[in-house]
Design an enzyme around this catalytic site. Structure first.
Site, PDB file in Angstrom:
ATOM      1  N   PRO A  21      15.312 -11.692  -1.939  1.00  0.00           N
ATOM      2  CA  PRO A  21      14.441 -10.954  -1.029  1.00  0.00           C
ATOM      3  C   PRO A  21      15.239  -9.906  -0.254  1.00  0.00           C
ATOM      4  CG  PRO A  21      14.270 -13.341  -0.710  1.00  0.00           C
ATOM      5  CD  PRO A  21      15.461 -13.082  -1.563  1.00  0.00           C
ATOM      6  N   GLU A  22      14.968  -8.651  -0.545  1.00  0.00           N
ATOM      7  CA  GLU A  22      15.531  -7.545   0.220  1.00  0.00           C
ATOM      8  C   GLU A  22      14.367  -6.910   0.975  1.00  0.00           C
ATOM      9  OE1 GLU A  22      18.020  -5.086  -2.356  1.00  0.00           O
ATOM     10  OE2 GLU A  22      18.436  -6.796  -3.640  1.00  0.00           O
ATOM     11  N   LYS A  64      15.807  -7.425   6.560  1.00  0.00           N
ATOM     12  CA  LYS A  64      15.278  -8.540   5.767  1.00  0.00           C
ATOM     13  C   LYS A  64      14.784  -9.673   6.649  1.00  0.00           C
ATOM     14  CE  LYS A  64      18.927  -7.192   2.600  1.00  0.00           C
ATOM     15  NZ  LYS A  64      20.291  -7.491   2.137  1.00  0.00           N
ATOM     16  N   ARG A 109      30.552  -8.287  -5.075  1.00  0.00           N
ATOM     17  CA  ARG A 109      29.237  -8.500  -5.683  1.00  0.00           C
ATOM     18  C   ARG A 109      29.195  -7.981  -7.113  1.00  0.00           C
ATOM     19  NH1 ARG A 109      28.925 -11.894  -2.800  1.00  0.00           N
ATOM     20  NH2 ARG A 109      28.023 -11.973  -0.733  1.00  0.00           N
TER      21      ARG A 109
END
Length: 293
Positions: free
Chosen positions: A2-3, A58, A283
């Site tokens: 969820p961004e 967020k 990442r």
DNA sequence: GTGTTTGTTATCAA
DNA sequence: CTTGATAACAAACA
């Protein structure tokens, strides 16, 4: 993951169901991170009406009728907020199809990943699911909320404040990779790994370029790309890659538009050369070596 | 058993 | 003080 677009989708959905509803009971099942004591939370929330739902980056914010209190939800990586009314998941007035339900981890609700259950006076139930228990629920007063928002969140991509001039300013003399900078919530609120990679592809900039090395034209392209991608993703109701579902338990539609995220080894849609995957800012990072300079 | 997944924070170094 | 790099967290999967 969820961004911003995913949290915004959940916010808009829940707003329809929850504004004006009052908490009737709260059940905390299994929390590791920052859940206030179950008894305290239940006592404080019971009878409180939800006045509004807001979002910052967020972070989802529920304003309560006790003007001084706000309930915060952060979904982190695998959190879900799914609303059910009278034993039926709502999906724009229709009950959910099997396909939609399969995206809700575990299928039926509550399931083994349900960490909290909120029941409302109007016969609705809100489930907080979180496979990896990174997410949190937090009850804060207004001054504390102000402090949190001020200290941790830069401008939203959709804000007027997020201009090419602003972006140029924060990139100047920064020696971190550009991807690390646009992932930093204190500088720009809301981007995560998916939209960072997608925005950099759209702007034709390699994710491992140092921020200070961007030319004016590239800064302009990146600013536009970030705004564009976020707008498009909200319109598509977010990206479901793994666990994300909306407040109705349905998948987001943006996966269809992904150009590089998780497409390593596949061919770039623009130049037909393979998309690469490297590690940037710790990442997984996807990009096209031919299109992105 | 190993490596990978990521949002955020803690910790350390410069 | 700021900036940047890295590990840690958690649970599942290949």
């Amino acid at each position: 993951m969820p961004e911003l677009p995913e949290v915004e989708t959940v916010r808009r959905d829940l707003k329809k169901y929850l504004v004006g509803a009052s908490f009737q009971s709260i059940k905390i099942i299994d929390f590791k991170n920052g859940a206030p004591g179950a008894t305290f939370l239940a006592k404080t929330l019971k009878g409180q009406e939800i006045k509004d739902l807001r979002r910052r980056g967020k972070l989802l914010i529920l304003d309560l009728s006790n003007q001084n209190k706000h309930l915060l939800f952060h979904l982190k990586m695998t959190g879900q907020l799914i609303y059910q009314h009278s034993n039926k998941l709502l999906a724009g007035g229709h009950s959910l199809s099997e396909d939609s339900l399969s995206a809700a981890v575990g299928g039926k609700l509550p399931n083994k990943y349900t960490r909290a259950i909120f029941r409302f006076n109007h016969d609705g139930t809100l489930y907080f699911n979180d496979l990896r228990k990174f997410g949190y629920i937090k009850l804060v007063g207004s001054p504390e909320l102000k402090e949190i928002l001020r200290n941790n969140y830069g401008p939203e991509p959709m804000d007027r404040e997020f201009s090419p001039v602003y972006l140029a300013k924060i990139l100047k003399q920064r020696r971190a990779p550009i991807k690390a900078v646009i992932l930093n919530q204190q500088l720009i609120a809301g981007l995560g790994n998916i939209y960072a990679d997608e925005a950099l592809f759209a702007a034709k900039i390699r994710p491992d370029r140092l921020a200070e090395s961007l030319k004016n034209g590239e800064v302009l392209a990146l600013q536009g790309a970030i705004v564009n991608i976020i707008k498009k993703a909200i319109k598509a109701r977010g990206t479901t890659f793994r666990n994300y579902v909306d407040a109705q338990g349905k998948r987001g539609g943006f996966a269809h538009y992904l150009q590089v995220y998780q497409r390593q080894g596949q061919l770039c849609f623009l130049c037909a050369k393979p998309v690469m995957k490297i590690k940037v800012a710790g990442r997984g990072t996807h990009y096209c070596p031919h299109c992105q300079k």
